[in-house]
Design an enzyme around this catalytic site. Structure first.
Site, PDB file in Angstrom:
ATOM      1  N   HIS A 153      -2.776   2.389   0.607  1.00 18.44           N
ATOM      2  CA  HIS A 153      -3.845   2.541  -0.390  1.00 18.44           C
ATOM      3  C   HIS A 153      -5.165   2.592   0.391  1.00 18.44           C
ATOM      4  O   HIS A 153      -5.293   1.934   1.423  1.00 18.44           O
ATOM      5  CB  HIS A 153      -3.983   1.325  -1.301  1.00 18.44           C
ATOM      6  CG  HIS A 153      -2.777   0.920  -2.084  1.00 18.44           C
ATOM      7  ND1 HIS A 153      -1.782   0.131  -1.578  1.00 18.44           N
ATOM      8  CD2 HIS A 153      -2.444   1.148  -3.380  1.00 18.44           C
ATOM      9  CE1 HIS A 153      -0.868  -0.102  -2.515  1.00 18.44           C
ATOM     10  NE2 HIS A 153      -1.235   0.507  -3.613  1.00 18.44           N
TER      11      HIS A 153
ATOM     12  N   ASP B 111      -6.388  -0.768   1.407  1.00 25.21           N
ATOM     13  CA  ASP B 111      -5.691  -1.471   2.496  1.00 25.21           C
ATOM     14  C   ASP B 111      -6.326  -1.192   3.846  1.00 25.21           C
ATOM     15  O   ASP B 111      -6.183  -1.990   4.766  1.00 25.21           O
ATOM     16  CB  ASP B 111      -4.225  -0.990   2.625  1.00 25.21           C
ATOM     17  CG  ASP B 111      -3.433  -1.108   1.347  1.00 25.21           C
ATOM     18  OD1 ASP B 111      -3.739  -1.999   0.539  1.00 25.21           O
ATOM     19  OD2 ASP B 111      -2.498  -0.288   1.160  1.00 25.21           O
TER      20      ASP B 111
HETATM   21  C1  XUL Z   1       3.068  -2.643  -7.255  1.00 20.13           C
HETATM   22  C2  XUL Z   1       3.518  -1.499  -6.437  1.00 20.13           C
HETATM   23  C3  XUL Z   1       2.458  -0.759  -5.720  1.00 20.13           C
HETATM   24  C4  XUL Z   1       2.692   0.703  -5.621  1.00 20.13           C
HETATM   25  C5  XUL Z   1       1.561   1.474  -4.990  1.00 20.13           C
HETATM   26  O1  XUL Z   1       4.089  -3.313  -7.886  1.00 20.13           O
HETATM   27  O2  XUL Z   1       4.679  -1.227  -6.340  1.00 20.13           O
HETATM   28  O3  XUL Z   1       2.344  -1.317  -4.452  1.00 20.13           O
HETATM   29  O4  XUL Z   1       3.834   0.975  -4.898  1.00 20.13           O
HETATM   30  O5  XUL Z   1       0.357   1.271  -5.625  1.00 20.13           O
END
Ligand code: XUL
Ligand code: CO
Length: 436
Positions: A100, A103
């Site tokens: 993300h 992150d």
């Molecule tokens: C949350 C989840 C996230 C997604 C990406 O439960 O799985 O980490 O994979 O936003």
């Protein structure tokens, strides 16, 4: 040997099933040929940034347990973190990673500053990707951690939040595209509601439909060839999430005319939270033509929250991969470990060992699935079970050539009385057990 955080740890190698080395692969041999393809190219493993490099070990009752030298909110910290990330990817020998925006860069004072920091880290990544050969499976925007998103991103009652989220997603798509990402993911953690007392559900769904259409339009405009993936989850953090499960997402995509543009990223733990099995979600997505990728982990069957453990159950994983290979395997998708250590697992070695074990479990499960497929162990009995539908009359009923009256009339004329036949569940379960 590791150079920085993982000092003294050697690159993980395949040593075969007899190896007692805790940091060796016993079942994952990337070059092993399975169903005519290298195992690495089938499984397409990815390490995620957030659980490994960002999560502090906190839980609802306690703060951090991990002390990592890259924790901090400067760009120097972010680069240090990237150094450790790529050191880890290389030691494990994984082909992909996922992240993300949140992150990889510290939050800026403005959207423009956050984006320019993201761009700077993307440059830093690009050089490392070039040097190591590690590729990006997918990028995504975090539209759930910051308080501005507490009432949703696309589904927020405030149009400024919708606009802000659009700005972030555009920047993340740009970076994902530039880094050669093979997919772009949207997980709507806050796209849902806590109470109907303050929520206009129909309006929020329309907002989400519009947002996703904007993303799809933009993808085509910039020539991004990867898949757009929605990741279903029924709840947590929001009480009721709009992307509940595969069936709900499909209905949503149909309603907004996006079913040929968007696929799903299916997570094991999310399937369990939705009251399904992982293989149910995979089989349904394949049947509906929207299967994209997986987030591999393991949810606790007793606790009602998302525990994101590393997978360790070969028979379960085998049934999941069976659905995937049966559907033709991954194209742009892969196996992303959306899994985290337990908070007492403090050491650098724990980070590697968790992935080593998980990759071995996946490799064993995948190979079992491939053998079941090659031997037609399940597909032959399945074919026999539905064989009646091969008759001309059965085909005519399905293709729309018969009316309800004609069908009813034939049953009477031919005096048809269906004969119940065994579903043979235990026999089939015993067959699976021969492979796993
Ligand atoms: C949350 C989840 C996230 C997604 C990406 O439960 O799985 O980490 O994979 O936003
Ligand atoms: Co996930």
């Amino acid at each position: 040997m590791g150079k920085g955080f993982f000092t003294d740890l050697a690159p993980v190698r395949y040593e075969g099933p007899e190896s007692l080395n805790p940091l060796a692969y016993r079942h994952y041999n990337p070059d092993e040929m399975v169903l005519g393809r290298r195992l690495e190219d089938h499984l397409r493993f990815a390490v995620c940034y957030w659980h490994n490099l960002v999560w502090t070990g906190s839980d609802p009752f306690g703060g951090y347990t991990f002390e990592r030298p890259w924790f901090g909110d400067t760009m120097d910290h972010a680069k240090r973190k990237a150094d450790v990330a790529f050191e880890m990817f290389e030691l494990l020998g994984v082909p992909f990673f996922t992240f993300h925006d949140f992150d990889v860069r510290p939050e800026g004072a403005t959207l423009a500053e956050s984006i320019s920091r993201l761009e700077e880290i993307a440059d830093y990544f690009a050089a490392k990707m070039e040097k190591t050969g590690v590729k990006l499976l997918w990028g995504t925007a975090n539209l759930f951690s910051h308080r501005r998103f507490m009432a949703g991103a696309a589904t927020n009652p405030d149009p400024d939040v919708f606009a802000y989220a659009a700005g972030l997603v555009k920047a993340c798509m740009d970076v994902t595209h530039r880094l050669g990402g093979e997919n772009y993911v949207l997980w709507g953690g806050r796209e849902g509601y806590e109470t109907l007392l303050n929520t206009d559900m129909g309006r929020e769904l329309d907002q989400l439909g519009r947002f996703l259409s904007l993303v799809v339009d933009y993808k085509h405009r910039i020539g991004f060839k990867g898949a757009i993936l929605v990741e279903p989850k029924p709840q947590e953090p929001t009480k009721h999430q709009y992307d509940f499960d595969v069936a709900t997402v499909y209905g949503f995509l149909k309603r907004y005319g996006l079913e040929n543009e968007v696929k799903v990223n299916i997570e094991q733990g999310h399937a369990i939270l939705a009251g399904h099995s992982f293989e149910h979600e995979l089989a349904l997505a394949a049947a509906l033509g929207i299967f994209g990728s997986i987030d591999m982990n393991r949810n606790d069957q007793q606790s009602g929250w998302d525990t994101d453990q590393f997978p360790n159950n070969v028979p379960e994983v085998a049934l999941a991969y069976y659905q995937i290979v049966k559907a033709g395997g991954f194209t742009s998708g892969g196996t992303n470990f959306d899994a985290k250590l337990r908070r007492q697992s403090l050491d650098p070695e724990d980070l590697l060992a968790a992935h080593v074990g998980a990759m071995d479990v996946c490799a064993r499960g995948f190979k079992a699935a491939a053998r079941m497929l090659e031997d037609k162990a399940l597909s032959r009995p399945l074919g026999e079970r539905y064989a009646g539908w091969e008759s001309a009359e059965a085909k005519a009923m399905l293709s729309g050539e018969r009316t309800l009256e004609e069908i009813a009339e034939r049953v009477m004329r031919e005096d048809i009385e269906p004969l119940p036949r065994s579903g043979r569940q235990e026999i089939l379960e015993n067959i699976v057990n021969r492979y796993v």
